[in-house]
Scaffold this active site. Structure first.
Site, PDB file in Angstrom:
ATOM      1  NE  ARG A 125      12.055   2.717   7.353  1.00  0.00           N
ATOM      2  CZ  ARG A 125      12.343   2.343   8.581  1.00  0.00           C
ATOM      3  NH1 ARG A 125      13.484   2.679   9.130  1.00  0.00           N
ATOM      4  NH2 ARG A 125      11.486   1.640   9.277  1.00  0.00           N
ATOM      5  CE  LYS A 147       6.337   5.629 -14.204  1.00  0.00           C
ATOM      6  NZ  LYS A 147       5.406   5.381 -15.328  1.00  0.00           N
ATOM      7  CD  GLU A 189       9.406   1.605 -24.357  1.00  0.00           C
ATOM      8  OE1 GLU A 189       8.947   2.760 -24.436  1.00  0.00           O
ATOM      9  OE2 GLU A 189       8.931   0.746 -23.589  1.00  0.00           O
ATOM     10  CE  LYS A 240      11.344   7.911 -18.613  1.00  0.00           C
ATOM     11  NZ  LYS A 240      11.354   6.504 -18.356  1.00  0.00           N
ATOM     12  CD  GLU A 250       2.451   7.489 -14.811  1.00  0.00           C
ATOM     13  OE1 GLU A 250       3.611   7.195 -15.150  1.00  0.00           O
ATOM     14  OE2 GLU A 250       1.497   6.705 -14.909  1.00  0.00           O
ATOM     15  NE  ARG A 260       7.615   8.902 -15.258  1.00  0.00           N
ATOM     16  CZ  ARG A 260       8.689   8.638 -14.528  1.00  0.00           C
ATOM     17  NH1 ARG A 260       8.968   9.372 -13.479  1.00  0.00           N
ATOM     18  NH2 ARG A 260       9.485   7.638 -14.860  1.00  0.00           N
ATOM     19  CG  ASN A 264       2.466   5.104 -18.725  1.00  0.00           C
ATOM     20  OD1 ASN A 264       3.677   4.902 -18.646  1.00  0.00           O
ATOM     21  ND2 ASN A 264       1.738   5.477 -17.701  1.00  0.00           N
ATOM     22  CG  HIS A 267       3.801   1.337 -21.915  1.00  0.00           C
ATOM     23  ND1 HIS A 267       4.233   2.033 -23.025  1.00  0.00           N
ATOM     24  CD2 HIS A 267       4.924   0.890 -21.298  1.00  0.00           C
ATOM     25  CE1 HIS A 267       5.555   2.007 -23.063  1.00  0.00           C
ATOM     26  NE2 HIS A 267       6.004   1.320 -22.029  1.00  0.00           N
ATOM     27  CG  HIS A 271       1.885  -2.964 -19.162  1.00  0.00           C
ATOM     28  ND1 HIS A 271       1.755  -1.933 -18.271  1.00  0.00           N
ATOM     29  CD2 HIS A 271       3.172  -2.893 -19.602  1.00  0.00           C
ATOM     30  CE1 HIS A 271       2.902  -1.273 -18.169  1.00  0.00           C
ATOM     31  NE2 HIS A 271       3.782  -1.844 -18.968  1.00  0.00           N
ATOM     32  CG  HIS A 284       8.464  -3.529 -21.805  1.00  0.00           C
ATOM     33  ND1 HIS A 284       7.107  -3.528 -21.514  1.00  0.00           N
ATOM     34  CD2 HIS A 284       8.840  -2.217 -21.844  1.00  0.00           C
ATOM     35  CE1 HIS A 284       6.704  -2.286 -21.363  1.00  0.00           C
ATOM     36  NE2 HIS A 284       7.728  -1.476 -21.558  1.00  0.00           N
TER      37      HIS A 284
HETATM   38  N1  GLY Z   1       8.418   4.271 -19.019  1.00  0.00           N
HETATM   39  C1  GLY Z   1       7.467   5.247 -18.657  1.00  0.00           C
HETATM   40  C2  GLY Z   1       7.913   6.145 -17.563  1.00  0.00           C
HETATM   41  O1  GLY Z   1       9.066   6.100 -17.154  1.00  0.00           O
HETATM   42  O2  GLY Z   1       7.132   6.932 -17.081  1.00  0.00           O
END
Ligand code: GLY
Length: 384
Positions: A125, A147, A189, A240, A250, A260, A264, A267, A271, A284
């Site tokens: 956990r 993330k 990016e 960021k 998010e 947040r 994206n 993205h 994706h 990516h």
């Molecule tokens: N890569 C997008 C984020 O970390 O929210």
């Protein structure tokens, strides 16, 4: 009689630093000791290519601070960011008898960071983890913000958690051995951050791209440039971090320009490109390079963004390096992947578009419509 018991917990506050300096691998032991304190055991998760290149410096430094790291290597590439690899990592943690007082260090690019972070978040956990990113993309993006996750056959990052690292260590020297494709992917990016942040960060990104047109290994050795590059990394990360601090998880309901979700940008299409090619064709960041141009194109079609800005952005992405040809990509498959995403996010896919540089806006797919997205996908893919 029905009963209600209210439970109130205090959300854990995560505060950590990203340390950036040339030669930082040699400081890894001291840094890990400072961040982790008395942690007993550490396990390094990496891939063979990265570990073979830099193991000497890193392991020596960790040993000199009293750590004797256990090592688990995974395969290199997005297609390995999956349940099978996660299972192997978790199995290794148990075999190594990693306890909650121990810690995980991810040492590699975004794939290693995302999957090792996820494994750390669910083993017993949650055990502490640190990130030592080795690609440009993972330095400016995926190592920061917590993330973590894996891809499944249903799409990118389908399973994961928000789990902040205890610290991030960046040694910009490792970028000298980064393959050119990976460097271009990272620059895409960076351009994304510039496009949603504003002219300041975008101009700074363009000037780094210009400088890196010279031999990258030489330019990173140049004292003046290397210092400028470290500031560039710090500015990218600070942008960021500011967004993440305001909307760590998010929030589904938050749709303003500080959400947040704006990170994206590009993205949704990226994706879909990755999924349509089974996660095997694009890095990516390369898919993001196309994704931000696609989002700019949709913004233009909705009369949000001036065509001149779209051309300028196209020029910036082209200057970052060569992206893999889209000729192998079926536009209908990409469109279906976008629709699939839509179905899976409560039927309410939201597009991050641009009103001008530094002014992102979130627009529900329902306001744009399948027709425009299908047409733009087809035109975009055949035009590249
Ligand atoms: N890569 C997008 C984020 O970390 O929210």
């Amino acid at each position: 009689m029905p009963q209600t018991v209210r439970i109130k917990t205090k959300r854990e506050i995560a505060e950590y630093s990203v340390e950036i300096a040339r030669g930082n691998l040699g400081n890894a032991g001291r840094w890990a000791r400072e961040v982790l304190g008395g942690t007993r055991k550490i396990v390094l998760v990496s891939n063979k290519r990265v570990f073979d290149l830099h193991r000497g410096q890193l392991v020596k430094s960790l040993k000199s601070s009293g750590f004797n790291p256990l090592v688990h290597l995974i395969e290199d590439g997005e297609k390995y960011k999956n349940l099978g690899t996660l299972e192997q990592i978790l199995e290794a943690f148990s075999r190594f008898e990693i306890a909650r007082t121990d810690a995980v260090i991810s040492f590699g690019g975004g794939v290693v960071g995302d999957i090792a972070g996820f494994a750390a978040s669910i083993h017993l956990r949650g055990v502490d983890y640190l990130q030592i990113p080795t690609t440009l993309l993972s330095m400016v993006d995926s190592s920061v913000g917590g993330k973590t996750g894996i891809n499944t056959e249903h799409g990118k990052n389908r399973v994961g958690s928000f789990y902040q690292p205890k610290g991030v260590l960046i040694d910009s020297n490792v970028l000298s051995s980064l393959p050119k494709r990976e460097f271009t992917a990272g620059l895409c990016e960076c351009i994304k951050h510039g496009m949603i942040s504003g002219k300041g960060l975008l101009d700074q990104t363009v000037s780094v791209i210009e400088a890196c047109h010279q031999d990258r290994v030489d330019i990173l050795k140049n004292e003046e440039f290397a210092g400028r590059f470290e500031s560039f990394l710090a500015d990218q990360i600070a942008f960021k971090a500011k967004i993440v601090a305001g909307d760590e998880r998010e929030s589904v309901l938050k749709t303003d320009a500080r959400s947040r979700k704006i990170l994206n940008f590009g993205h949704t299409f990226a994706h879909a490109l990755e999924r349509a090619t089974d996660f095997r064709y694009f890095r990516h960041g390369e898919a993001v390079g196309y994704g931000i141009l696609f989002a700019a194109e949709v913004s233009k079609k909705l009369a949000l963004l001036d065509g001149k800005v779209v051309n300028l952005l196209r020029d910036v992405v082209l200057r970052a390096g060569t992206l893999p040809s889209l000729s192998v990509v079926e536009s209908d498959q990409v469109f279906q992947a976008i629709r699939y995403d839509k179905k899976n996010i409560d039927g309410s896919l939201q597009w991050v578009l641009l009103k001008e540089i530094g002014k992102p806006v979130i627009v529900p797919h329902s306001q744009i419509g399948d027709g425009l997205i299908r047409r733009t996908t087809k035109e975009f893919i055949s035009a590249q």
